[in-house]
Motif scaffolding. Structure first.
Motif, mmCIF file in Angstrom:
data_model
loop_
_atom_site.group_PDB
_atom_site.id
_atom_site.type_symbol
_atom_site.label_atom_id
_atom_site.label_comp_id
_atom_site.label_asym_id
_atom_site.label_seq_id
_atom_site.Cartn_x
_atom_site.Cartn_y
_atom_site.Cartn_z
ATOM 1 N N ALA A 1 24.532 49.844 51.970
ATOM 2 C CA ALA A 1 25.642 50.775 51.760
ATOM 3 C C ALA A 1 26.021 50.835 50.282
ATOM 4 C CB ALA A 1 26.841 50.345 52.597
ATOM 5 N N TRP A 2 26.270 52.042 49.817
ATOM 6 C CA TRP A 2 26.620 52.264 48.412
ATOM 7 C C TRP A 2 27.863 51.457 48.009
ATOM 8 C CZ3 TRP A 2 31.052 54.387 46.129
ATOM 9 C CH2 TRP A 2 30.929 54.713 44.764
ATOM 10 N N THR A 3 27.851 50.983 46.795
ATOM 11 C CA THR A 3 29.009 50.260 46.277
ATOM 12 C C THR A 3 29.253 50.665 44.819
ATOM 13 O OG1 THR A 3 29.692 48.087 45.449
ATOM 14 C CG2 THR A 3 27.380 48.319 46.057
ATOM 15 N N LEU B 1 37.810 63.098 56.784
ATOM 16 C CA LEU B 1 36.493 63.296 56.188
ATOM 17 C C LEU B 1 35.588 62.097 56.470
ATOM 18 C CD1 LEU B 1 35.019 65.365 54.402
ATOM 19 C CD2 LEU B 1 35.811 64.080 52.422
ATOM 20 N N HIS C 1 34.597 49.924 45.792
ATOM 21 C CA HIS C 1 34.168 50.175 47.171
ATOM 22 C C HIS C 1 32.887 49.420 47.453
ATOM 23 C CE1 HIS C 1 34.282 52.529 50.882
ATOM 24 N NE2 HIS C 1 32.990 52.698 50.764
ATOM 25 N N THR D 1 21.547 57.957 48.524
ATOM 26 C CA THR D 1 22.498 57.419 49.493
ATOM 27 C C THR D 1 23.877 58.018 49.214
ATOM 28 O OG1 THR D 1 23.220 55.353 50.554
ATOM 29 C CG2 THR D 1 23.197 55.355 48.169
ATOM 30 N N PRO D 2 24.660 58.300 50.269
ATOM 31 C CA PRO D 2 25.986 58.871 50.020
ATOM 32 C C PRO D 2 26.972 57.799 49.549
ATOM 33 C CG PRO D 2 25.671 58.571 52.374
ATOM 34 C CD PRO D 2 24.386 58.168 51.715
ATOM 35 N N THR D 3 27.969 58.218 48.777
ATOM 36 C CA THR D 3 29.009 57.270 48.365
ATOM 37 C C THR D 3 29.834 56.881 49.595
ATOM 38 O OG1 THR D 3 30.413 59.136 47.789
ATOM 39 C CG2 THR D 3 29.188 58.099 46.004
ATOM 40 N N TYR D 4 30.428 57.895 50.240
ATOM 41 C CA TYR D 4 31.162 57.685 51.488
ATOM 42 C C TYR D 4 30.452 58.468 52.587
ATOM 43 C CZ TYR D 4 35.086 55.501 49.089
ATOM 44 O OH TYR D 4 35.862 54.634 48.373
ATOM 45 N N SER D 5 30.650 58.062 53.861
ATOM 46 C CA SER D 5 29.950 58.723 54.980
ATOM 47 C C SER D 5 30.139 60.228 54.956
ATOM 48 C CB SER D 5 30.467 58.205 56.326
ATOM 49 O OG SER D 5 30.209 56.843 56.476
ATOM 50 N N GLY D 6 31.354 60.659 54.605
ATOM 51 C CA GLY D 6 31.641 62.088 54.695
ATOM 52 C C GLY D 6 31.536 62.797 53.362
ATOM 53 N N ASN E 1 41.607 62.741 54.003
ATOM 54 C CA ASN E 1 40.525 61.876 53.523
ATOM 55 C C ASN E 1 39.972 61.028 54.664
ATOM 56 O OD1 ASN E 1 39.534 61.383 50.665
ATOM 57 N ND2 ASN E 1 41.688 61.772 50.268
ATOM 58 N N ALA F 1 37.201 61.305 48.234
ATOM 59 C CA ALA F 1 37.185 60.058 49.010
ATOM 60 C C ALA F 1 37.059 58.822 48.127
ATOM 61 C CB ALA F 1 36.029 60.101 50.013
ATOM 62 N N LEU G 1 21.181 54.948 54.411
ATOM 63 C CA LEU G 1 22.538 54.386 54.464
ATOM 64 C C LEU G 1 22.522 52.902 54.125
ATOM 65 C CD1 LEU G 1 24.007 55.935 57.742
ATOM 66 C CD2 LEU G 1 24.541 56.562 55.405
ATOM 67 N N GLU H 1 34.946 51.926 54.908
ATOM 68 C CA GLU H 1 35.936 53.010 54.980
ATOM 69 C C GLU H 1 37.076 52.638 55.928
ATOM 70 O OE1 GLU H 1 33.097 55.904 56.231
ATOM 71 O OE2 GLU H 1 32.089 55.842 54.299
ATOM 72 N N PRO I 1 31.071 65.240 50.846
ATOM 73 C CA PRO I 1 30.629 66.622 51.026
ATOM 74 C C PRO I 1 29.671 67.082 49.931
ATOM 75 C CG PRO I 1 32.917 66.567 50.272
ATOM 76 C CD PRO I 1 32.446 65.144 50.323
ATOM 77 N N GLY J 1 32.254 62.282 58.714
ATOM 78 C CA GLY J 1 31.015 61.757 58.131
ATOM 79 C C GLY J 1 30.366 60.733 59.051
#
Lengths: 249, 164
Positions: free
Chosen positions: B84-86, A47, B164, B47-52, A44, B144, B81, A138, B54, A51
């Protein structure tokens, strides 16, 4: 942060390279973690790092294409650059070693990354600032997870304690590089050093570990002078794009 | 024009998260804006939840497909970005859908994330037997955005959608 565009490109690539190479190293743990939950945890974190590197590379590609009229993409930056073009910190490319070394490296790196990104957050460059704000959320998890492991192993059994001492001895000489500014960085980077040391000391106290003193500090990664390990990381990571240029899936 | 925007939102309400298919992308709060231009082109900002995360490419593809099915041929998906998403953006209906799906929804506001070592979010309600007598197994779960908990009463492990 008033940097020339080349410096800004180099700096953005440096940030992306650190995240990508450490992510690639951590990914080697996939399916090899000590227990399932921790295998999932380290992947995780991988990832998140990959990202983050994508966000930096996408921005770097945009900057490169604006000044040089090239066709850079996040993929060309990750897969088609040579060893000497990578600017990641040496600590990111070192072999994983055992679990102690892996979690200690993550703790050192994430603690540094958090301090750096807390500054980057206030950058007038809105792209870098946005990536920093996003990443910090993160990184907080990464520090907590890796810090807990450093304490658990350092203050654990005789075996785990000794392994943690070996990890400290193996890695410490690569932590000086965090704070030595390359020509694309601001010289006030050094101001983060004591804050970083304070955080490390807090956790080391709980982990019954001692901070080494008077250690020679190895540098070079930020300017492309790497250990022999990076070439092997890249040859594996880039093999598909090198063999089948332009492959997509 | 407003009607048009409302119509697009009602279509987006039908696009689900590929990893947690009970949630729509509106429930998750990842749609940040919809901009309708005069020439029928629409821009959807996500917007993405976490940077990575998928799932972003799959989500963008699903949005385009849904729009195409409904006669919108010119659709532009923009990623942002900032901010940032929360999890604070998750809708109440999203939270209750999560719960009935067997995933504990985020219980606190994101500013209350606990950074102290070995401290965990307490009293996370088990989505199966509703006991709050639960413990953290791992800060990182199957995706994530989730961590892994176990119920001390019914013993069942469960996912918790972490703050988050």
């Amino acid at each position: 942060m008033n940097k020339s565009s080349n410096q800004l490109i180099d700096y953005t690539i440096y940030l992306g390279d650190c995240a990508l190479i450490l992510g690639q190293r951590n990914a080697e743990w996939c399916a090899h973690g000590p227990i399932l939950e921790q295998d999932i945890a380290i992947t995780n974190i991988t990832l998140d790092l990959i990202g983050q590197s994508r966000n930096f590379y996408q921005y770097a590609a945009q900057l490169i294409n604006a000044v040089e009229n090239k066709n850079a993409t996040e993929d060309s930056l990750a897969y088609l650059r040579m060893e000497r073009d990578f600017k990641n910190l040496l600590i990111c490319e070192l072999p994983n070693g055992d679990w102690a070394q892996t979690v200690l490296r993550q703790f050192f790196f994430s603690t540094f990354q958090q301090l750096l990104f807390e500054k980057l957050k206030d950058s007038p460059d809105e792209h870098l600032s946005a990536i920093a704000v996003k990443s910090i959320k993160e990184i907080n998890y990464h520090i907590k997870w890796s810090g807990e492991w450093v304490i658990r192993l350092g203050d654990g059994t005789e075996e785990s304690h000794n392994r943690m001492i070996s990890a400290v001895n193996n890695l410490w000489m690569y932590t000086g590089e965090f704070f030595i500014a390359a020509d694309y960085e601001n010289s006030d980077l050094i101001l983060l050093k004591n804050k970083w040391l304070d955080k490390v000391k807090d956790i080391f106290d709980e982990a019954t570990l001692t901070v080494p003193e008077n250690v020679f500090m190895q540098t070079g990664g930020k300017t492309g002078n790497h250990t022999e390990y990076l070439g092997f990381v890249l040859s594996e990571m880039q093999s598909l794009q090198r063999t089948y240029p332009g492959a997509e899936w | 024009m407003n009607n048009n925007k409302e119509h697009i939102y009602s279509l987006l309400e039908q696009v689900c998260d590929p990893e947690i298919p009970v949630l729509t992308i509106l429930d998750l709060g990842i749609v940040r804006d919809v901009i309708c231009a005069d020439d029928q082109e629409i821009e959807i900002i996500i917007t993405p939840t976490y940077s990575g995360c998928p799932a972003m490419d799959a989500i963008a593809f699903d949005i385009k497909l849904k729009m195409l099915e409904n006669g919108f041929n010119k659709v532009k998906i923009t990623y942002t970005l900032n901010p940032a998403w929360t999890t604070d953006w998750m809708t109440e209906s999203g939270k209750s859908k999560l719960k009935s799906y067997g995933i504990a929804p985020p219980q606190n506001v994101s500013s209350r994330i606990n950074k102290i070592m070995f401290n965990e979010e307490q009293n996370i309600e088990c989505p199966l037997c509703h006991s709050i007598h639960t413990k953290l197994l791992s800060e990182f779960g199957s995706t994530a955005c989730k961590s892994l908990y176990q119920c001390n009463d019914c013993k069942e492990p469960f996912d918790y959608f972490k703050c988050h």
